[in-house]
Write an enzyme that holds these catalytic residues in place. Sequence first.
Site, PDB file in Angstrom:
ATOM      1  CB  CYS A 172      -3.165  11.635  11.861  1.00 51.60           C
ATOM      2  SG  CYS A 172      -2.929   9.870  11.376  1.00 51.60           S
TER       3      CYS A 172
ATOM      4  CG  ASP B 287       3.532   1.634   9.079  1.00 54.70           C
ATOM      5  OD1 ASP B 287       3.154   2.505  10.038  1.00 54.70           O
ATOM      6  OD2 ASP B 287       3.507   1.987   8.105  1.00 54.70           O
TER       7      ASP B 287
ATOM      8  NE  ARG C 166      -6.640   4.199   6.122  1.00 53.67           N
ATOM      9  CZ  ARG C 166      -5.729   4.735   6.904  1.00 53.67           C
ATOM     10  NH1 ARG C 166      -5.707   4.384   8.252  1.00 53.67           N
ATOM     11  NH2 ARG C 166      -4.517   5.078   6.337  1.00 53.67           N
TER      12      ARG C 166
ATOM     13  NE  ARG D  71       0.456  10.159   9.998  1.00 54.54           N
ATOM     14  CZ  ARG D  71       0.317   9.042   9.434  1.00 54.54           C
ATOM     15  NH1 ARG D  71       1.129   8.335   8.962  1.00 54.54           N
ATOM     16  NH2 ARG D  71      -1.031   8.753   9.301  1.00 54.54           N
TER      17      ARG D  71
ATOM     18  CE  LYS E 291      -1.683   1.595   3.977  1.00 55.65           C
ATOM     19  NZ  LYS E 291      -1.583   3.029   4.169  1.00 55.65           N
ATOM     20  CG  ASN E 292       2.845   2.540   3.465  1.00 57.69           C
ATOM     21  OD1 ASN E 292       1.830   2.901   3.474  1.00 57.69           O
ATOM     22  ND2 ASN E 292       3.255   2.163   4.641  1.00 57.69           N
TER      23      ASN E 292
END
Length: 429
Positions: free
Chosen positions: A124, A314, A406, A129, A22-23
Amino acid sequence: MDKLRIRGGNPLKGQITISGAKNAALPLQAACLLTDEKLTLTNLPLLADITTMNRLLAQHGVEVHINGRDAFGSSGRSVELDAADIFNLTAPYDLVRKMRASVLVLGPLLARFGQAKVSLPGGCAIGTRPVDLHIKGLQAMGAQIDIEGGYILAKAPEGGLVGAEFVFPQVSVGATENLMMAATLAKGETILMNAAREPEIGDLARCLIAMGAEIEGIGSDRLVIKGKDRLHGATYAVLPDRIEAGTFAMAAAITGGELELVGARMDDLKSVVKTLAGANVKVSETANGLLVASNGDLLGVDVMTEPFPGFPTDLQAQMMALMCVAKGASMITETIFENRFMHVPELTRMGANITVHGSSALVRGVPKLTGAPVMATDLRASVSLVLAGLAAQGETTVNRIYHLDRGYERVEAKLAACGADMERVKEED
């Protein structure tokens, strides 16, 4: 709204194919704005964030097709992005607020069209961030930027952005991506110092090179980009998701099982593999990827999150879940984001022994966790509760799993195929 029901205690055994990252995919999608030719991305994960980025690009005027069909709701694994006819240079709040990565359209729009209006992402759940480094870097390249009404209003000088040397005061993955994309169409040479070194940065750089960009220093903290008048189309495969691979490695460990992670890359996970080895978990390379196996009792090991090549933030929540059932104690220190211990109260509901001291959490291993109803607060916290549920005695219900969707593709199907007793159910009103 869906929730996950998990009955713990089953060792996981089998193979799991790692999805595209995803990233990596999100900045690759944004890169389509740099050219009027088609960019085709393969190995695209089917995730809510990917769909959000497709919607954002579509409202700019990008034609989005997944496996030759409509972009939304299909089950394809490749996306064709055609940004030949962009008619809107505004990224609206309603879409940007759903996903911070939306700010990645700022650099490409500004570089190719000379202006952009992008909503500030706002706060967030895991920290503020800010986007100040994105702005300062573009200003160094000659952009005039104002903040009005919650929007970033950016305008390039006449003749376009100009190459510059920019030193990041702290490592920022998103800002490195935004500035690298913008620099590909700037006049002259751009040097980015103290740039992020994550594998996803390298993936974006290689895609940009396939589109005709000239970039040196991939994998280092010094990137040199020589601007071009235009970029062309390309076909590029998204790299496998190292965070998903690390998560499933910990799933194998916490259940005392053995999983082969097809497509996972040792080079992207060296710090994680080293940490798992200290916890008595064996990770070895196979012809297809990585084999993860429990070596017996889990052992407590200290962890500190750091920018790549350090331990990824993460994977911090997942590692904490693993340490909850390890022998001894573990100190887990979070250095990247504030507010990233929101999974702690939920893990303690399941019997974990965790004490938080500022940016560190002391985890004392317990003999067993007990199933309980828990609530996901963010993407990585949600999957840490899934791991805890896999190891717990009894039934665990994970609520608010839209966070999970997500970033994890069909997580319940992948785990169930390897012996997990879990299912997705509709939440009752």
